[in-house]
Design an enzyme around this catalytic site. Structure first.
Site, PDB file in Angstrom:
ATOM      1  NE  ARG A 179      -4.560  -4.152 -42.939  1.00 50.80           N
ATOM      2  CZ  ARG A 179      -3.736  -5.059 -43.007  1.00 50.80           C
ATOM      3  NH1 ARG A 179      -2.344  -4.826 -43.272  1.00 50.80           N
ATOM      4  NH2 ARG A 179      -4.026  -6.174 -43.730  1.00 50.80           N
ATOM      5  N   GLY A 182      -5.593 -12.661 -44.334  1.00 47.81           N
ATOM      6  CA  GLY A 182      -5.813 -14.214 -44.100  1.00 47.81           C
ATOM      7  C   GLY A 182      -7.192 -14.854 -42.923  1.00 47.81           C
ATOM      8  N   GLY A 232      -5.069 -11.566 -50.883  1.00 51.71           N
ATOM      9  CA  GLY A 232      -4.682 -10.263 -51.172  1.00 51.71           C
ATOM     10  C   GLY A 232      -4.450 -10.033 -52.644  1.00 51.71           C
ATOM     11  CE  LYS A 258       2.050 -24.964 -55.120  1.00 48.35           C
ATOM     12  NZ  LYS A 258       2.879 -24.808 -53.819  1.00 48.35           N
TER      13      LYS A 258
HETATM   14  P1  ADP Z   1      -5.376 -14.646 -52.954  1.00 43.85           P
HETATM   15  O1  ADP Z   1      -3.813 -13.709 -52.503  1.00 43.85           O
HETATM   16  O2  ADP Z   1      -6.295 -13.970 -53.934  1.00 43.85           O
HETATM   17  O3  ADP Z   1      -5.317 -15.223 -52.553  1.00 43.85           O
HETATM   18  P2  ADP Z   1      -3.730 -16.911 -54.419  1.00 43.85           P
HETATM   19  O4  ADP Z   1      -2.379 -16.325 -53.622  1.00 43.85           O
HETATM   20  O5  ADP Z   1      -4.653 -18.303 -53.974  1.00 43.85           O
HETATM   21  O6  ADP Z   1      -4.993 -15.297 -54.149  1.00 43.85           O
HETATM   22  O7  ADP Z   1      -3.558 -16.760 -55.975  1.00 43.85           O
HETATM   23  C1  ADP Z   1      -3.115 -16.026 -56.447  1.00 43.85           C
HETATM   24  C2  ADP Z   1      -1.930 -16.370 -57.459  1.00 43.85           C
HETATM   25  O8  ADP Z   1      -2.297 -17.644 -58.520  1.00 43.85           O
HETATM   26  C3  ADP Z   1      -1.573 -15.314 -58.499  1.00 43.85           C
HETATM   27  O9  ADP Z   1      -0.624 -15.245 -58.819  1.00 43.85           O
HETATM   28  C4  ADP Z   1      -1.468 -15.881 -59.633  1.00 43.85           C
HETATM   29  O10 ADP Z   1      -0.488 -15.931 -60.700  1.00 43.85           O
HETATM   30  C5  ADP Z   1      -1.568 -17.771 -59.564  1.00 43.85           C
HETATM   31  N1  ADP Z   1      -2.402 -18.198 -60.811  1.00 43.85           N
HETATM   32  C6  ADP Z   1      -3.358 -17.909 -60.799  1.00 43.85           C
HETATM   33  N2  ADP Z   1      -4.097 -18.838 -62.331  1.00 43.85           N
HETATM   34  C7  ADP Z   1      -2.110 -18.973 -61.972  1.00 43.85           C
HETATM   35  C8  ADP Z   1      -1.747 -20.381 -63.467  1.00 43.85           C
HETATM   36  N3  ADP Z   1      -3.170 -21.083 -64.272  1.00 43.85           N
HETATM   37  N4  ADP Z   1      -0.709 -20.788 -63.332  1.00 43.85           N
HETATM   38  C9  ADP Z   1      -0.176 -20.027 -62.190  1.00 43.85           C
HETATM   39  N5  ADP Z   1      -0.297 -19.896 -61.653  1.00 43.85           N
HETATM   40  C10 ADP Z   1      -1.398 -19.017 -61.593  1.00 43.85           C
END
Ligand code: ADP
Ligand code: MG
Length: 396
Positions: A39, A377, A354, A197
């Site tokens: 940053r 975010g 992230g 999720k």
């Molecule tokens: P970002 O930060 O890029 O927006 P998220 O926070 O939504 O992404 O998701 C990332 C998380 O999702 C990671 O910690 C990853 O381990 C988890 N993840 C991805 N696929 C699975 C899965 N099949 N089962 C459990 N966790 C998962």
């Protein structure tokens, strides 16, 4: 090109003018050392350009969550040295108490970092008196902090209503890239949405189905969609209570002519730990004791073919539990395909989030994407189609 917002190119003569530059300097620190200076580096071009043009550059930023209380551990004074070193020029520090006199003593081309904006309780509530106080310090306002633009705070939004406002170079690059990816993209457009999720990305999915030609769903959220379709997902991370929501998203996609891609083979394990015993199976063959932890190689290859026929890609969320080997395989493989297509000039690729950025770095391809947003975010809110207050306030 005429943009919806003014940039540094529209500022005219700035020599001797006091320019308040909102940056995101909220870097992680450990033992008094900056552990990731991304940053700080991102702020350099705008600050250097304005100083070169003879402005008196006053950097405004927040640091941590002091919530209106002065906390020496969250003083921006701590960042003056690392910032100055990266900039290769002297940087002064201005505390709020003595701000007027300190700023009056600055010369054209001087650069100062002003103390943590969140030492004012009214920063986060966008209090008029706080925004007025900040506005007194400057003649012009530059917002260069896209990553803070989803918040209507005094320094990210209020100032733009009090001083002539412009987007800094980093903000400009981010908005241009996002516009190319979703605002005004070349079709066909593919979106990859992965991560843990569905519930955290409902609005993203709903916004995307109406805008993209291909929606690729991976990660834990794919399990929720599979389960909604009657697939037994065993012990997988899955939001069974969102089955109806998942169905509604699939129906909306169909109405909009968006093709949804769910995995048809997956990598499963009975234990979630590094390098456990795994099986690669058809989605209909997941045993009750197993968890889906990544998309399978056949699905990944098919997704690569989808990208080959697309002109634009927007990506948020890993396809599997990428932090734990070998469940990074699909994410790494598809990221490499996207990077190669980008280098060939056939794909504009924009990614953010992230964990997504971490996954692309792990794949070693982040610098071969067209643009990787570190905004977290703000990037997600933009993917939801929301107006970011800090951006809206800069509109011409
Ligand atoms: P970002 O930060 O890029 O927006 P998220 O926070 O939504 O992404 O998701 C990332 C998380 O999702 C990671 O910690 C990853 O381990 C988890 N993840 C991805 N696929 C699975 C899965 N099949 N089962 C459990 N966790 C998962
Ligand atoms: Mg995350």
């Amino acid at each position: 090109m005429t943009r919806a917002f003014k940039t540094l190119d529209d500022m005219g003569e700035v020599r001797g003018k006091r320019v308040l530059v909102r940056e995101d300097l909220n870097v992680p620190m450990a033992d008094g050392q900056v552990t990731d200076d991304t940053r700080l580096r991102a702020a350099l071009p705008t600050v250097a350009e304005l100083a070169d043009r003879g402005a008196i550059v006053l950097v405004l930023a927040h640091f941590g969550r002091p919530e209106g209380v002065r906390d020496p551990k969250l003083s921006l004074a701590l960042l003056v040295r690392p910032f100055s070193q990266l900039l290769g020029r002297p940087v002064q520090f201005v505390d709020w108490d003595a701000a007027d006199d300190a700023i009056a003593a600055l010369r054209p081309g001087d650069i100062a970092v002003v103390e943590n904006t969140r030492f004012f309780a009214g920063e986060e509530t966008n209090d008029a008196a706080v925004a007025d106080r900040m506005a007194q310090l400057g003649d012009l306002y530059v917002n260069d902090a896209f990553s803070a633009a989803h918040r209507a705070h005094a320094s990210t939004e209020g100032l733009a209503h009090r001083l002539p406002g412009f987007a800094g170079r980093q903000m400009e690059a981010e908005l241009d890239a996002l516009d190319k990816a979703l605002g005004n993209p070349e079709h066909p457009v593919a979106a990859v949405v992965g991560g843990a999720k569905v519930s955290t990305k409902l609005n993203v999915l709903q916004h995307l189905v109406a805008r993209v030609d291909h929606l690729i769903i991976g990660g834990g959220m794919a399990n929720t969609f599979l389960a909604a379709r009657g697939v037994a997902v065993g012990k997988s991370l899955c939001e069974h209570d969102l089955a109806a929501t998942a169905e509604a998203i699939l129906a909306a996609a169909e109405r909009a002519g968006c093709t949804v891609h769910l995995p048809y083979d997956v990598v499963v394990a009975t234990e979630f730990k590094p390098n456990p015993m795994t099986r690669t199976v058809n989605v209909h063959e997941v045993a009750a004791a197993e968890m889906i932890l990544d998309i399978g190689p056949a699905a990944t290859e098919a997704l690569g073919d989808v990208l080959k026929n697309c002109r634009t890609l927007v990506w948020n969320g890993p396809l599997g539990a990428f932090e734990t080997p070998p469940f990074d395989a699909a994410t790494v493989a598809l990221a490499k395909t996207a990077a190669a297509l980008t280098q060939d000039g056939s794909l504009v690729s924009v990614a953010g989030g992230g964990d997504t950025v971490a996954a692309l770095n792990q794949a070693g391809v982040a610098d071969r994407f067209s643009f990787v947003s570190t905004a977290g975010g703000a990037f997600l809110e933009w993917m939801e189609g929301r107006q970011l207050p800090g951006v809206a306030a800069l509109k011409r």
